[in-house]
Design a protein around this motif. Structure first.
Motif, PDB file in Angstrom:
ATOM      1  N   VAL A 171      39.518  33.473  53.591  1.00 37.70           N
ATOM      2  CA  VAL A 171      40.012  33.706  52.225  1.00 37.70           C
ATOM      3  C   VAL A 171      39.743  35.166  51.857  1.00 37.70           C
ATOM      4  N   THR A 172      40.766  35.839  51.369  1.00 34.02           N
ATOM      5  CA  THR A 172      40.626  37.251  50.991  1.00 34.02           C
ATOM      6  C   THR A 172      41.205  37.475  49.605  1.00 34.02           C
ATOM      7  N   SER A 173      40.475  38.207  48.788  1.00 36.47           N
ATOM      8  CA  SER A 173      40.987  38.652  47.494  1.00 36.47           C
ATOM      9  C   SER A 173      41.425  40.109  47.648  1.00 36.47           C
ATOM     10  N   VAL A 174      42.647  40.399  47.204  1.00 33.22           N
ATOM     11  CA  VAL A 174      43.160  41.775  47.239  1.00 33.22           C
ATOM     12  C   VAL A 174      43.357  42.213  45.789  1.00 33.22           C
ATOM     13  N   SER A 175      42.654  43.263  45.395  1.00 36.61           N
ATOM     14  CA  SER A 175      42.625  43.661  43.982  1.00 36.61           C
ATOM     15  C   SER A 175      43.239  45.043  43.775  1.00 36.61           C
ATOM     16  N   PRO A 176      44.508  45.058  43.346  1.00 36.61           N
ATOM     17  CA  PRO A 176      45.148  46.357  43.118  1.00 36.61           C
ATOM     18  C   PRO A 176      44.791  46.960  41.770  1.00 36.61           C
TER      19      PRO A 176
END
Ligand SMILES: NC(=O)c1ccc[n+]([C@@H]2O[C@H](COP(=O)([O-])OP(=O)(O)OC[C@H]3O[C@@H](n4cnc5c(N)ncnc54)[C@H](OP(=O)(O)O)[C@@H]3O)[C@@H](O)[C@H]2O)c1
Length: 251
Positions: free
Chosen positions: A189-194
């Motif tokens: 699981v990965t969170s990508v925060s732009p």
């Protein structure tokens, strides 16, 4: 660490919100890397158009029309994907909305919709995807498109309930990871925060607000590059969180 997308070639990815912006850029890159991608959105015709431009690439883009604020439509998207394309190996929870009102004067129904699309849909889609991955022994990957507003609050007008939904994504990502670990699954699981990305999400921003960010924006492809990086890591490596901001962003 050797980065490679080879293990995903021919595998199935579901990308929500693939009709515009970041989701369209992610869908495109995954197709170019050889995946069978099901793009989910209300404006199916836009995904069909994108699919036409990707004909002849290594993978293929399919379009499924769904309003992901409705749980049954999310379930239908996964059932259709399993029956027509195959079991999902990658889920990108990307679709998101922001009405840009305030907590004090905002519309309660708009908040509810924001929670349903940004947070509830991510929960429901993750549940569906992980059930399918488990059933098919797939060491899959769930990517949640979060935001810097899921980690800290800064002074921008009309943030309303949006940061609260993104903080929810931060918590959900880590809670899901613990559940996956306790079940001894190999799903990542990965969170990508732009930071600020130049997409249609800013279309309802007033001029004054837009002037605050317009000179300092990422492109949707920059976020898609981050997603591909997380997916490219070897099976034993898990990227928990990626923050991607434009150079010079003040917040
Ligand atoms: N742009 C930024 O600066 C920025 C920064 C940080 C995080 N993000 C996050 O990045 C993600 C993508 O945003 P974006 O900037 O690419 O926005 P966008 O260009 O406005 O695209 C939003 C996507 O979400 C889909 N969507 C919205 N409501 C939906 C619904 N009820 N059912 C199905 N699909 C729905 C839209 O498809 P349809 O309208 O066709 O249904 C569209 O494909 C969001 O989670 C957003 O919060 C964006």
């Amino acid at each position: 660490m050797v980065l490679s997308m080879e293990r995903w070639v021919g595998k199935v990815a579901v990308v929500t919100g693939a009709s515009a912006g970041i989701g369209a850029a992610i869908a495109k890159q995954l197709v170019e890397h050889g995946l069978l991608v099901v793009g989910v959105a209300r404006r199916k015709e836009r995904i069909d158009e994108l699919a036409k431009t990707l004909e002849g690439k290594k993978g293929k883009l399919f379009a499924f029309k769904a309003d992901i604020s409705i749980g049954e439509e999310i379930k239908a998207a996964f059932a259709w994907t399993t029956d027509n394309v195959g079991p999902v190996a990658i889920l990108v929870n990307n679709a998101g909305i922001h009405y840009r009102t305030t907590i004090i004067d905002g519309d309660v129904e708009a908040w509810r919709k924001t929670i349903d699309v940004n947070l509830m849909a991510t929960c429901i889609a993750s549940k569906e995807a992980i059930h399918i991955m488990r059933k098919n022994n797939i060491d899959g990957h769930v990517i949640n498109i979060n935001s810097i507003l899921g980690h800290y609050i800064f002074k921008l007008p009309n943030l309303d309930i949006y940061p609260a939904t993104k903080y929810g994504i931060t918590a959900l990502t880590e809670t899901l990871r613990l559940e996956i670990n306790s079940l001894k699954l190999k799903i990542k699981v990965t969170s990508v925060s732009p930071g600020v990305v130049n997409t249609e999400i800013f279309e309802n921003m007033d001029r004054k607000q837009f002037d605050l960010v317009k000179n300092c924006m990422l492109n949707p492809e920059d976020i898609a590059d981050g997603v591909v990086y997380a997916l490219s890591t070897p099976p034993h490596v898990q990227v928990h969180e990626i923050t991607i901001k434009p150079v010079g962003e003040d917040f």
